[in-house]
Design a protein around this motif. Structure first.
Motif, short mmCIF file in Angstrom:
data_model
loop_
_atom_site.label_atom_id
_atom_site.label_comp_id
_atom_site.label_asym_id
_atom_site.label_seq_id
_atom_site.Cartn_x
_atom_site.Cartn_y
_atom_site.Cartn_z
N UNK A 135 0.93 -1.32 0.10
CA UNK A 135 -0.18 0.69 -0.05
C UNK A 135 0.69 1.40 -0.32
N UNK A 136 1.67 1.74 0.26
CA UNK A 136 1.89 2.28 0.74
C UNK A 136 3.66 2.17 -0.57
N UNK A 137 4.02 1.27 -1.57
CA UNK A 137 4.35 1.38 -2.37
C UNK A 137 3.62 2.06 -3.46
N UNK A 138 1.99 2.07 -3.51
CA UNK A 138 1.11 1.99 -4.51
C UNK A 138 1.30 3.58 -3.65
N UNK A 139 1.38 4.42 -2.68
CA UNK A 139 0.82 5.58 -2.23
C UNK A 139 1.98 6.28 -3.29
N UNK A 140 3.47 5.50 -2.92
CA UNK A 140 4.73 6.51 -3.61
C UNK A 140 4.65 6.33 -5.07
N UNK A 141 3.62 5.46 -5.98
CA UNK A 141 3.92 5.96 -7.39
C UNK A 141 3.05 6.45 -7.45
N UNK A 142 1.80 6.74 -6.67
CA UNK A 142 0.70 7.82 -7.30
C UNK A 142 1.05 8.65 -6.94
N UNK A 143 2.22 9.41 -5.88
CA UNK A 143 2.89 10.65 -5.88
C UNK A 143 3.26 10.64 -7.04
N UNK A 144 4.29 9.43 -7.58
CA UNK A 144 4.78 9.57 -8.90
C UNK A 144 3.96 9.84 -10.11
N UNK A 145 3.43 9.49 -10.93
CA UNK A 145 1.84 9.74 -11.56
C UNK A 145 1.51 11.36 -11.55
N UNK A 146 1.51 11.35 -10.19
CA UNK A 146 0.69 12.84 -10.11
C UNK A 146 2.15 14.16 -10.07
N UNK A 147 3.20 13.44 -10.14
CA UNK A 147 4.34 14.69 -10.75
C UNK A 147 5.10 14.50 -11.40
N UNK A 148 4.63 13.33 -12.50
CA UNK A 148 4.82 13.78 -14.06
C UNK A 148 3.44 14.02 -14.71
N UNK A 149 2.60 14.17 -13.84
CA UNK A 149 1.02 15.02 -14.86
C UNK A 149 0.53 13.66 -15.32
N UNK A 150 0.61 12.71 -15.38
CA UNK A 150 -0.27 12.03 -15.02
C UNK A 150 -1.48 11.30 -14.27
N UNK A 151 -2.49 12.33 -14.72
CA UNK A 151 -3.33 12.17 -13.63
C UNK A 151 -4.39 11.67 -13.07
N UNK A 152 -5.05 10.18 -14.15
CA UNK A 152 -5.75 9.10 -13.90
C UNK A 152 -4.39 8.04 -12.63
N UNK A 153 -3.39 7.92 -13.51
CA UNK A 153 -2.64 7.06 -12.25
C UNK A 153 -2.35 7.38 -11.72
N UNK A 154 -2.43 8.96 -11.34
CA UNK A 154 -1.38 9.45 -9.61
C UNK A 154 -2.80 9.38 -9.43
N UNK A 155 -3.89 9.85 -9.78
CA UNK A 155 -5.41 9.59 -8.31
C UNK A 155 -5.29 8.13 -8.15
N UNK A 156 -5.90 7.18 -9.38
CA UNK A 156 -6.05 5.96 -9.35
C UNK A 156 -5.27 4.96 -8.04
N UNK A 157 -3.76 5.03 -8.31
CA UNK A 157 -2.86 4.58 -6.59
C UNK A 157 -3.34 5.77 -5.75
N UNK A 158 -2.92 6.78 -5.76
CA UNK A 158 -3.22 7.52 -4.37
C UNK A 158 -4.28 7.16 -3.56
N UNK A 159 -5.20 6.50 -4.37
CA UNK A 159 -6.46 5.69 -3.32
C UNK A 159 -6.28 4.84 -2.58
N UNK A 160 -5.51 3.75 -4.51
CA UNK A 160 -5.73 2.39 -4.02
C UNK A 160 -4.61 2.47 -2.34
N UNK A 161 -3.64 2.35 -2.63
CA UNK A 161 -2.61 2.38 -1.78
C UNK A 161 -3.49 3.38 -0.28
N UNK A 162 -4.27 4.55 -0.36
CA UNK A 162 -4.93 4.99 0.57
C UNK A 162 -5.71 3.73 1.70
#
Length: 177
Positions: A95-122
């Motif tokens: 779950x923590x890895x998913x949150x970190x990847x979600x932040x990665x996607x959000x920082x890259x500008x990948x809104x869909x992937x960032x949102x999905x992984x941040x919520x999944x990890x949470x």
């Protein structure tokens, strides 16, 4: 980079980068967000894979990388804990890895992937905490981390722009006064 042998199609087969033990591993340099750069470019030093750390060291190393704006690299630290740790903690580290990847996607500008992984990890972190009956394993504030991830997911979803990974890094052990 091609090989002298040909596949069934008669086209050259691309050689794969390998690590010292012969496992496939892309040797291209990467930037701070884990994006591949051209061969020969200056990149960010990569996290070694398969490192077994004490959980407290995992948290400290991941926080250092998150604070440095390198959530992709923090994800690799969490992934090591997920793969090498006790079975009963794997969902936490995943779950923590998913949150970190979600932040990665959000920082890259990948809104869909960032949102999905941040919520999944949470959700994964909260579920693990509820099942394990532990809210602060290894000093981490799991309620705070999950809340941070959901809040950032909402902001990214509403704004649609890339975030500054270092400036938006979570505090795994909670906010300091």
């Amino acid at each position: 980079m091609g090989s002298t042998s040909a596949g069934d199609s008669g086209r050259p087969v691309a050689a794969r980068d390998r690590d010292g033990e012969g496992r496939a591993r892309n040797a291209r340099p990467r930037d701070g967000l884990g994006r591949p750069l051209p061969y020969g470019a200056d990149g960010v030093e990569r996290q070694p894979e398969g490192v077994v750390r004490a959980p407290e060291r995992t948290v400290a190393e991941a926080q250092r990388l998150l604070d440095a704006g390198k959530p992709f690299h923090a994800h690799e630290v969490f992934e090591d804990a997920w793969k090498s740790g006790p079975e009963e903690e794997r969902a936490l580290w995943r779950g923590l890895a998913q949150i970190a990847v979600g932040l990665t996607h959000a920082a890259r500008g990948n809104v869909t992937g960032g949102v999905r992984l941040l919520r999944r990890g949470a959700g994964a972190v909260e579920e693990w905490a509820a099942e394990a009956g532990r809210q602060r394993p290894y000093g981490m504030d799991l309620v705070g981390v999950a809340g941070w991830a959901r809040e950032l997911a909402g902001e990214v979803e509403g704004g649609g722009e890339a975030v500054d990974a270092g400036a938006r890094a979570p505090r795994l052990r909670g906010r300091t006064p």
